[in-house]
Design a protein around this motif. Structure first.
Motif, mmCIF file in Angstrom:
data_model
loop_
_atom_site.group_PDB
_atom_site.id
_atom_site.type_symbol
_atom_site.label_atom_id
_atom_site.label_comp_id
_atom_site.label_asym_id
_atom_site.label_seq_id
_atom_site.Cartn_x
_atom_site.Cartn_y
_atom_site.Cartn_z
ATOM 1 N N ASP A 63 0.860 -1.181 0.000
ATOM 2 C CA ASP A 63 0.000 0.000 0.000
ATOM 3 C C ASP A 63 0.898 1.233 0.000
ATOM 4 N N PRO A 64 0.924 2.029 -1.095
ATOM 5 C CA PRO A 64 0.128 1.931 -2.312
ATOM 6 C C PRO A 64 0.487 0.687 -3.132
ATOM 7 N N CYS A 65 -0.455 0.297 -4.007
ATOM 8 C CA CYS A 65 -0.303 -0.927 -4.787
ATOM 9 C C CYS A 65 0.715 -0.748 -5.915
ATOM 10 N N MET A 66 1.047 -1.868 -6.578
ATOM 11 C CA MET A 66 2.063 -1.831 -7.633
ATOM 12 C C MET A 66 1.617 -1.015 -8.850
ATOM 13 N N ILE A 67 0.306 -0.895 -9.078
ATOM 14 C CA ILE A 67 -0.168 -0.074 -10.196
ATOM 15 C C ILE A 67 0.075 1.402 -9.887
ATOM 16 N N CYS A 68 -0.294 1.818 -8.676
ATOM 17 C CA CYS A 68 -0.131 3.231 -8.293
ATOM 18 C C CYS A 68 1.333 3.657 -8.230
ATOM 19 N N THR A 69 2.231 2.730 -7.906
ATOM 20 C CA THR A 69 3.648 3.088 -7.770
ATOM 21 C C THR A 69 4.457 2.833 -9.037
ATOM 22 N N ASP A 70 3.801 2.367 -10.098
ATOM 23 C CA ASP A 70 4.490 2.078 -11.358
ATOM 24 C C ASP A 70 4.769 3.390 -12.093
ATOM 25 N N PRO A 71 6.044 3.792 -12.211
ATOM 26 C CA PRO A 71 6.359 5.081 -12.854
ATOM 27 C C PRO A 71 6.034 5.123 -14.345
ATOM 28 N N SER A 72 5.852 3.948 -14.973
ATOM 29 C CA SER A 72 5.561 3.931 -16.409
ATOM 30 C C SER A 72 4.077 4.184 -16.696
ATOM 31 N N ARG A 73 3.243 4.219 -15.663
ATOM 32 C CA ARG A 73 1.804 4.450 -15.849
ATOM 33 C C ARG A 73 1.540 5.896 -16.242
ATOM 34 N N ASP A 74 0.528 6.080 -17.092
ATOM 35 C CA ASP A 74 0.092 7.411 -17.502
ATOM 36 C C ASP A 74 -0.638 8.060 -16.324
ATOM 37 N N GLN A 75 0.016 9.015 -15.687
ATOM 38 C CA GLN A 75 -0.541 9.670 -14.497
ATOM 39 C C GLN A 75 -1.696 10.610 -14.832
ATOM 40 N N SER A 76 -1.907 10.880 -16.117
ATOM 41 C CA SER A 76 -2.949 11.833 -16.511
ATOM 42 C C SER A 76 -4.294 11.166 -16.789
ATOM 43 N N THR A 77 -4.361 9.831 -16.710
ATOM 44 C CA THR A 77 -5.599 9.106 -17.016
ATOM 45 C C THR A 77 -5.963 8.166 -15.870
#
Length: 201
Positions: free
Chosen positions: A70-84
């Motif tokens: 917590d936070p989960c692996m999706i929230c902490t993944d830097p490659s994720r599009d933070q704008s969507t």
């Protein structure tokens, strides 16, 4: 009155298995018997995995996903599009979207839908947390991936109203999701097509 054919430990196992969605009493008995027959190969490892899950699984305080961090692996993944942010009703819907799409976005789990008849209002869902995430200013698009039910559409309209002041693009899933359908039961191709053809809500 039916006779008991097994000890209380086995009866308890059957009763607990019967509470799992998709398993009724008859299926639970079959599952319990199979687990007992395969005690070393299945029952012992399953018991160990469940014990470990009880100890380690957490609900992400940011998005509502379940993970061991917590936070989960999706929230902490830097490659994720933070704008969507893709908004879903339940964790099973989040997992379905992850399986079906190539969209590398963030998520927000509502924890259900608005349903006044069932006593579920905005305060019973994570709508306030979603609004707070949008208010932080990084998000440019919110994709409403809620089920095509009356409650799902009511929730989508309510969310659209709540997010109007922030100037974010609010879209929803389009073709492919049948009215009355639930995301977790749809095939991956249908979900992928629906996400690609999303429209402004």
């Amino acid at each position: 009155m039916s006779k008991r054919v097994a000890g209380p430990e086995i009866e308890r196992l059957i009763q607990l298995l019967a509470k799992v969605p998709g398993l009724g009493p008859r299926s639970a008995r079959r599952a319990a018997l199979h687990l007992i027959k395969k005690k070393e190969q299945l029952l012992a490892p399953l018991a160990s995995a469940m014990s470990e899950a009880v100890e380690k699984v957490r609900v992400c305080s940011n998005c509502g996903n379940v993970d061991t961090a917590d936070p989960c692996m999706i929230c902490t993944d830097p490659s994720r599009d933070q704008s969507t942010i893709i908004v879903v009703e339940d964790v099973s819907d989040l997992w379905a979207m992850e399986r079906a799409t190539g969209l590398n976005a963030l998520y927000h789990v509502l924890g259900g839908t608005l349903s006044p008849l069932d006593g579920i209002g905005p305060d019973q869902l994570t709508i306030r947390q979603l609004v707070d995430r949008i208010a932080a200013g990084e998000v440019k698009e919110v994709i409403l991936a809620v089920n095509a039910t009356v409650e799902g559409q009511t929730t989508a309209h309510y969310l659209t109203d709540q997010l109007a002041e922030f100037g974010v693009r609010v879209t929803r899933l389009a073709h492919g999701v049948p009215v009355g359908g639930e995301l977790d039961y749809l095939d991956e191709g249908t979900l992928a097509a629906a996400l690609k053809s999303r429209t402004v809500f």
